[in-house]
Design a protein around this motif. Structure first.
Motif, PDB file in Angstrom:
ATOM      1  N   LEU A 465       0.849  -1.185   0.035  1.00 28.33           N
ATOM      2  CA  LEU A 465      -0.046   0.008  -0.178  1.00 28.33           C
ATOM      3  C   LEU A 465       1.021   1.242  -0.014  1.00 28.33           C
ATOM      4  O   LEU A 465       1.635   1.515   0.859  1.00 28.33           O
ATOM      5  N   ILE A 466       0.692   2.015  -1.064  1.00 24.38           N
ATOM      6  CA  ILE A 466       1.490   3.510  -1.218  1.00 24.38           C
ATOM      7  C   ILE A 466       0.377   4.251  -0.926  1.00 24.38           C
ATOM      8  O   ILE A 466      -0.461   4.498  -1.471  1.00 24.38           O
ATOM      9  N   THR A 467       0.825   5.398   0.205  1.00 22.11           N
ATOM     10  CA  THR A 467      -0.094   6.334   0.902  1.00 22.11           C
ATOM     11  C   THR A 467       0.746   7.736   0.700  1.00 22.11           C
ATOM     12  O   THR A 467       1.988   7.723   0.886  1.00 22.11           O
ATOM     13  N   SER A 507      -4.529   6.420  -0.952  1.00 21.48           N
ATOM     14  CA  SER A 507      -3.609   5.204  -0.980  1.00 21.48           C
ATOM     15  C   SER A 507      -3.919   4.492  -2.096  1.00 21.48           C
ATOM     16  O   SER A 507      -5.205   4.390  -2.594  1.00 21.48           O
ATOM     17  N   VAL A 508      -3.074   3.412  -2.616  1.00 22.54           N
ATOM     18  CA  VAL A 508      -3.324   2.918  -3.595  1.00 22.54           C
ATOM     19  C   VAL A 508      -2.452   1.512  -3.368  1.00 22.54           C
ATOM     20  O   VAL A 508      -1.504   1.335  -2.798  1.00 22.54           O
ATOM     21  N   ALA A 509      -3.193   0.567  -3.572  1.00 22.97           N
ATOM     22  CA  ALA A 509      -2.516  -1.015  -3.611  1.00 22.97           C
ATOM     23  C   ALA A 509      -1.865  -1.425  -4.715  1.00 22.97           C
ATOM     24  O   ALA A 509      -2.361  -1.269  -5.728  1.00 22.97           O
ATOM     25  N   VAL A 510      -0.683  -1.830  -4.640  1.00 24.41           N
ATOM     26  CA  VAL A 510       0.175  -2.474  -5.759  1.00 24.41           C
ATOM     27  C   VAL A 510       0.584  -3.850  -5.529  1.00 24.41           C
ATOM     28  O   VAL A 510       0.651  -4.029  -4.450  1.00 24.41           O
ATOM     29  N   ALA A 511       1.229  -4.636  -6.708  1.00 27.84           N
ATOM     30  CA  ALA A 511       1.790  -5.743  -6.517  1.00 27.84           C
ATOM     31  C   ALA A 511       2.907  -5.659  -5.479  1.00 27.84           C
ATOM     32  O   ALA A 511       3.680  -4.518  -5.329  1.00 27.84           O
ATOM     33  N   VAL A 590      -8.307  -3.900   2.632  1.00 29.14           N
ATOM     34  CA  VAL A 590      -6.783  -4.330   2.707  1.00 29.14           C
ATOM     35  C   VAL A 590      -6.548  -4.768   4.288  1.00 29.14           C
ATOM     36  O   VAL A 590      -6.935  -4.038   5.163  1.00 29.14           O
ATOM     37  N   VAL A 591      -6.076  -5.883   4.172  1.00 31.37           N
ATOM     38  CA  VAL A 591      -5.663  -6.162   5.789  1.00 31.37           C
ATOM     39  C   VAL A 591      -4.223  -6.879   5.513  1.00 31.37           C
ATOM     40  O   VAL A 591      -3.737  -6.888   4.663  1.00 31.37           O
ATOM     41  N   SER A 592      -3.872  -7.318   6.940  1.00 34.51           N
ATOM     42  CA  SER A 592      -2.521  -7.965   6.983  1.00 34.51           C
ATOM     43  C   SER A 592      -2.457  -9.263   6.281  1.00 34.51           C
ATOM     44  O   SER A 592      -3.409  -9.836   6.410  1.00 34.51           O
ATOM     45  N   ARG A 593      -1.294  -9.531   5.709  1.00 32.73           N
ATOM     46  CA  ARG A 593      -1.364 -10.780   4.926  1.00 32.73           C
ATOM     47  C   ARG A 593      -1.248 -11.976   5.922  1.00 32.73           C
ATOM     48  O   ARG A 593      -1.843 -12.896   5.791  1.00 32.73           O
ATOM     49  N   ASP A 594      -0.704 -11.654   7.207  1.00 29.96           N
ATOM     50  CA  ASP A 594      -0.892 -12.729   8.063  1.00 29.96           C
ATOM     51  C   ASP A 594      -2.299 -13.018   8.624  1.00 29.96           C
ATOM     52  O   ASP A 594      -2.434 -14.134   9.312  1.00 29.96           O
ATOM     53  N   GLU A 595      -3.132 -11.973   8.561  1.00 31.86           N
ATOM     54  CA  GLU A 595      -4.576 -12.228   8.941  1.00 31.86           C
ATOM     55  C   GLU A 595      -5.503 -12.654   7.852  1.00 31.86           C
ATOM     56  O   GLU A 595      -6.491 -12.623   8.211  1.00 31.86           O
TER      57      GLU A 595
END
Length: 1128
Positions: A465-467, A507-511, A590-595
């Protein structure tokens, strides 16, 4: 020279990619149905950045065409003869008569087989037999359906061919060895599949060997060039499909069918484009669109040369993934292009449908690897999905179908089926229709959307996530444009965007792999603002995941977002960012990858009505704990029910996993649940001694160790289970002292343990402070009905009365099962010695672990204190006045001898006197709320009219309240003493607690301080749809008594006064002919409660201070007659 010879020798080939399955499913297959477990990536896998890029282009492509076709929605659009705008000039248009493949008079059936379904000879045979049966099963008037099959390379073949080319840059000899092994694998599959048919296999083997020789020449050329040209890579990688098609065609010929194979490079023509190689699995295919007319014309010529003189419905096996350009250069549809090949040929052949055969039974509601309860989208609950839903699902990770593959089927309205090659009888998933109202087709059926607004839960596992934030951005134009332009300049694809109402933060989500590159690009674009203002900064958050709920029905339902976010909150998953598209078929978080796994499971349970799984950990395996385990076993096996009715499990969609069990000696833990049937076998004399159980009696997953409460709780805190319940069946103060910590961490607790409830009031309040609070760890429930009434839900019933506004004045109860049995025996026969009656209770295992507790009255005193604290009294155990039946402490003496010597005589005298007076004696606990007192002792009652007609060892409670006056009190009565009844109470609390957890997060029914005095707040009630005189301002406590400086009232008092105020207003305005008191007078207790409930419902319906009478069902449905009758 060798290189050019190689290109001249090899016939054009197309790299065979695996179907749009994950790499796991490409390299894995199941030989039998039993072993054909769903691959998670097939069902709802993890998306690549390329697929994300593809989906945007596909949507644009479909949208452009859809806009042009809205006016002609009622007719099937035809794209025959239409020219496309492409990179190179299209071939001259040719006019043809009806295509040769339509001469059979039936619609074609098109099938697609991926590499996972073609991994060995046995699977090739399975696929071939499946084609035969599908053609025959759909025959019309005895004529089989003409059938086309598009095939991928054998499982892992494409990767092996790519590896051969790449290895040539290091060692030609090694690459040649790999090539030989790869070719031999295909030949061995062929010979095993078609034995004793040299006339069929020899030609195929000859073709494979020719290709093998040509590739060797190319390997040498690549080594000399010290690089692999893209066209060489595409050519070699496509050999897998060529070999696979010939192999399957040979098998079908061997069983006597009319069958030919087509090299798609001879007929499927696409524009010339940049030499980009194979691309990655899941990459975009939006720029590759075939020349439809030229491809159809070439297929026509092939047909006339190969099938013109053949009779009957033929089988045609077509190579997937490969194609050619107009210049004759072999190319590919890039990785994951085989599905696209299938839909292209389905459109050209004008197929009735196209079936994608996978090793799963359709598109799943979630990734089965992370949500074992996921099921195919074609069950009773979720019968089908639209193309828009399927593309949305593909965009967010469900890679069973690639988005581009659906475009030809959308254009021609061809249904897509996703079915299991190992279970062809399963209906699989049907994809058909459009979602947006303006694009809907007349023949699509969306009835299921009303029942199932959410079709699937899916995810993109690895994102960053880029903010960009800055106070100077507020109100500034062009910030978002600059942000996106910076990312586009470095080729970073944006997966998700989240922005507030201002541009203060975007905020944007990217790979995940693009995170650092994206951050640098944004910092460069805003370097001036960052340098000038320290508040302006760009941040990068890595190791995140995107979770999305998808479904066309969401747009028709309010509260979907609330349900989604509540499910995440219940699972204790923190949300980093959220987004929702205007189509309203997707909500993303968007959530934590662990969760991610926990979030998927919790959300799936919340929306899809599949079985929710509850984790239960039990502490204590004595009589109560063992009886509780038996209750769980009965639940699991649906024992003791009327099988003409659905079981509770079926109604509640609930499974309960006993994941951990411990006593003071040993501890058993199992990630997927301990075997209850095996545990039940070891229960002896009502108890379970864990020391006598060996680990070998259970599965290999069971961990056996010495008891350690910290390790026990650590194991219980599994992220795989959103709901975790601890059942404490001990009477241990050490265990109870941990309740506050467990509740704060979000564990739900169910217990008969009274230690914390009768301990110091400060500890009591500390425990309840964390109940129902939605904080960092989420809300927790504390259920303790079994501490007082066993299986009788006394505490829950009291809480219901208090929360609905009743004011309780007194409570009297027979709370000890031991003393209930003893006193009932003596009331019936005063001559019976008390010691004998007590011994009878002891033999029936009704007595407490510490026998002295019952006889000293402290068992009754503790239960009374728990109930008193429920009613808001802040008393300690030392404040209870206890009348002990023991003249002195036992202190190691023989209890029965003490009773015979010092209790039997005085007790017999008391019962004789009571009988002479016509009275009955009971040992009761009494709570006087106005006086704030608790007593425990013997009390007499008239024998002709006792307050509670207890029998045997019954427990009973009499409640006197404002609703239930002394003349007609509310009485709870029933058996509650003993381990079995206590276990029943625990299990009932488990179900009640689970139901409350499943609902919206409501604070606990009662907690310390709720009944304490609180300031009265002025409230304004606007009664809509009522006479104007009913609009009133209710100030203070709503009656004159409280205007004399008494500014504080109890909770129940305020509610009751509100009832009376509303009743008065109704009477004054003619809305009702009777006041609250008049309606209650001369009515049965149940009717009085109904009347009170009617008025109280107005309070429940109040929103923002406004009550709409039309929404108050009891008031609108009930007519009140002048005579005082109350009818519905």
């Amino acid at each position: 020279m060798a290189s050019s010879m190689a290109f001249a020798t090899l016939r054009p080939t197309f790299s065979s990619s695996h179907p749009v399955l994950s790499s796991a499913s490409s390299n894995h297959h199941a030989r039998t149905r039993a072993s054909a477990a769903p691959s998670g990536a097939e069902a709802a896998g993890v998306v690549s950045a390329g697929t994300v890029a593809a989906c945007g282009a596909v949507r644009r492509r479909v949208a452009r065409r859809s806009r042009g076709s809205v006016a002609r929605r009622s007719a099937r659009p035809s794209f025959r003869g239409q020219r496309r705008s492409v990179a190179t000039e299209a071939p001259p248009e040719t006019k043809t008569t009806e295509q040769a493949w339509k001469k059979y008079g039936l619609k074609w059936g098109v099938h697609k087989f991926g590499g996972a379904s073609l991994n060995d000879a046995e699977l090739y045979k399975t696929c071939g037999d499946l084609l035969l049966s599908e053609s025959k099963n759909h025959a019309v008037n005895g004529q089989n359906v003409p059938t086309a099959a598009i095939v991928s390379a054998a499982g892992g073949m494409t990767d092996a061919l790519v590896s051969i080319i790449n290895t040539s840059l290091v060692s030609v000899e090694e690459s040649c060895e790999k090539l030989t092994a790869t070719a031999e694998r295909q030949k061995s599959i062929l010979l095993e599949l078609v034995p004793d048919h040299k006339e069929l296999t020899d030609q195929v083997i000859k073709n494979i060997e020719q290709d093998q020789d040509a590739v060797k020449a190319m390997l040498l050329a690549a080594s000399k060039m010290r690089g692999v040209p893209p066209q060489m890579l595409e050519l070699v990688a496509g050999l897998g499909e060529v070999w696979s098609a010939q192999t399957l065609a040979a098998y079908l010929k061997s069983v006597g069918t009319t069958c030919e194979w087509i090299d798609a490079r001879d007929v499927l023509i696409v524009p010339d484009g940049p030499l980009s190689g194979l691309g990655e699995k899941g990459t975009a295919m939006d720029t590759i669109e075939p020349f439809w007319d030229e491809s159809a014309e070439r297929l026509e010529r092939w047909w006339l040369n190969n099938l013109a003189d053949k009779e009957g419905s033929p089988f045609v096996i077509i190579t997937g993934f490969v194609c050619s350009t107009m210049s004759g250069r072999p190319t590919t549809l890039k990785r994951s292009g085989s599905d696209y090949s299938a839909t292209i040929f389905a459109k050209i052949l004008d197929a009735s449908n196209v079936t994608f055969w996978k090793n799963v039974s359709g598109v799943y509601t979630a990734d089965p690897r992370q949500v074992p309860e996921a099921f195919p989208i074609n069950s009773r609950l979720v019968p089908s999905m639209t193309f828009d839903e399927a593309m949305e699902l593909a965009y967010f990770g469900g890679q069973v179908l690639h988005p581009s593959a659906m475009v030809p089927c959308i254009e021609e309205r061809i249904p897509v089926l996703v079915k299991n090659v190992f279970d062809p009888a399963h209906p699989g998933t049907r994809v058909y229709g459009r979602g947006d109202a303006i694009l809907r087709w007349d023949d699509q059926d969306d009835e299921i959307d009303e029942n199932m607004p959410v079709k699937a839960i899916t995810s993109i596992e690895k994102v960053s996530l880029i903010t960009i934030t800055g106070t100077s951005f507020m109100g500034t134009h062009g910030v978002a444009e600059r942000f996106m332009a910076a990312l586009a300049s470095v080729g970073v694809n944006v997966i998700l965007t989240s922005q507030g109402s201002s541009e203060h933060s975007i905020s944007v989500a990217v790979a995940n792999t693009d995170g650092k590159l994206a951050l640098q690009a944004v910092e460069d674009a805003f370097q001036l603002e960052i340098a000038r203002n320290t508040e302006t900064r760009a941040n990068l958050m890595e190791d995140l995941s995107i979770l999305a709920v998808i479904g066309e029905g969401m747009k028709n339902y309010a509260g979907i977002s609330g349900r989604f976010f509540n499910a995440l909150g219940q699972s204790k998953v923190n949300i980093v960012a959220i987004a929702q598209g205007s189509s309203e078929r997707n909500i993303s978080a968007v959530v934590s990858r662990d969760e991610l796994g926990l979030a998927l499971k919790g959300t799936h349970d919340a929306f899809l009505l599949k079985e929710s799984c509850v984790s239960v950990s039990v502490i204590g395996s004595g009589r109560v704990g063992s009886a509780f385990l038996q209750k769980l076993k009965a639940w699991e096996s649906n024992e003791g029910r009327d099988f003409s009715l659905p079981s509770m499990r079926e109604v509640q969609y609930l499974t309960i996993d006993l994941r951990a069990l411990c006593d003071k000696n040993k501890m058993f833990c199992a990630q997927r649940g301990l075997p209850l049937a095996e545990l039940e076998k070891h229960i002896a004399d009502g108890s379970l001694d864990l020391r006598k159980i060996e680990g070998k009696d259970f599965t290999s997953e069971t961990e056996v160790s010495d008891s350690n409460l910290d390790a026990f709780i650590e194991f219980t805190e599994s992220k795989e289970y959103p709901r975790k319940i601890i059942v404490d069946c001990t009477d241990s103060e050490a265990v109870a002292s941990r309740y506050p910590d467990w509740l704060q961490r979000g564990f739900h607790i169910i217990t008969p343990n009274r230690q914390v409830l009768v301990g110091p009031y400060e500890h009591y309040k500390e425990c309840f402070k964390h109940v129902g609070n939605v904080g960092k760890f989420g809300g927790a429930q504390f259920r303790y009905d079994a501490t007082v009434g066993g299986q009788i839900p006394i505490i829950t019933l009291l809480q219901d009365l208090l929360q609905t506004g009743d004011r309780i004045d007194s409570l009297t109860g027979v709370l000890s099962g031991t003393l209930s049995l003893a006193f009932n025996q003596l009331n019936a026969d005063p001559e019976m010695p008390f010691s004998q009656a007590y011994q009878l209770a002891s033999e029936r295992q009704l007595t407490a672990t510490n026998s002295e507790e019952d006889l000293s009255g402290f068992d009754t005193a503790k239960k009374s204190l728990i109930l008193a604290r429920e009613l808001g009294l802040t008393l300690e155990l030392s404040d209870v006045q206890v009348d002990s039946l023991l003249p002195e402490p036992v202190e190691g003496k023989d209890l029965l001898a003490l009773l015979k010597e010092k209790v039997d005589g005085p007790m017999a005298e008391k019962f004789r006197e009571a009988k002479e007076k016509g009275e009955l004696l009971f040992y009761v606990g009494r709570i006087d709320v106005p006086k704030g007192s608790i007593t425990a002792g013997i009390q007499s009652f008239p024998a002709q009219n006792p307050p509670f007609a207890v029998q045997d060892a019954d427990m009973a409670v009499e409640v006197v309240s404002q609703r239930f006056p002394e003349s007609t009190p509310l009485v709870f009565r029933g058996p509650g003493a003993g381990a079995d009844f206590a276990a029943s109470g625990l299990f009932a609390s488990l179900r009640l607690g689970e139901a409350q957890v499943e609902s919206l997060q409501i604070p606990p029914l009662r907690s310390p301080g709720m009944l304490e005095e609180t300031p009265v707040v002025t409230e304004t009630l606007l009664l809509e749809n009522a006479p104007s005189s009913m609009n009133a301002v209710v100030t203070g406590a709503m009656d004159d008594e409280d205007q004399s400086g008494n500014a504080r009232l109890g909770y129940s008092g305020r509610s009751e006064k509100m009832h009376r105020f509303l009743a008065k207003e109704f009477k004054d305005t003619g809305a009702a002919d009777l006041s609250y008191e008049e309606m209650c007078r001369n009515q049965t207790r149940g009717r009085r409660e109904l009347i009170a409930g009617c008025f109280f419902e107005l309070l429940v319906l109040k929103t923002n201070g406004v009550i709409n009478l039309e929404q108050a069902n009891p008031l609108s449905d009930i007519k009140i007659a002048k005579a005082g009758q109350f009818a519905k």
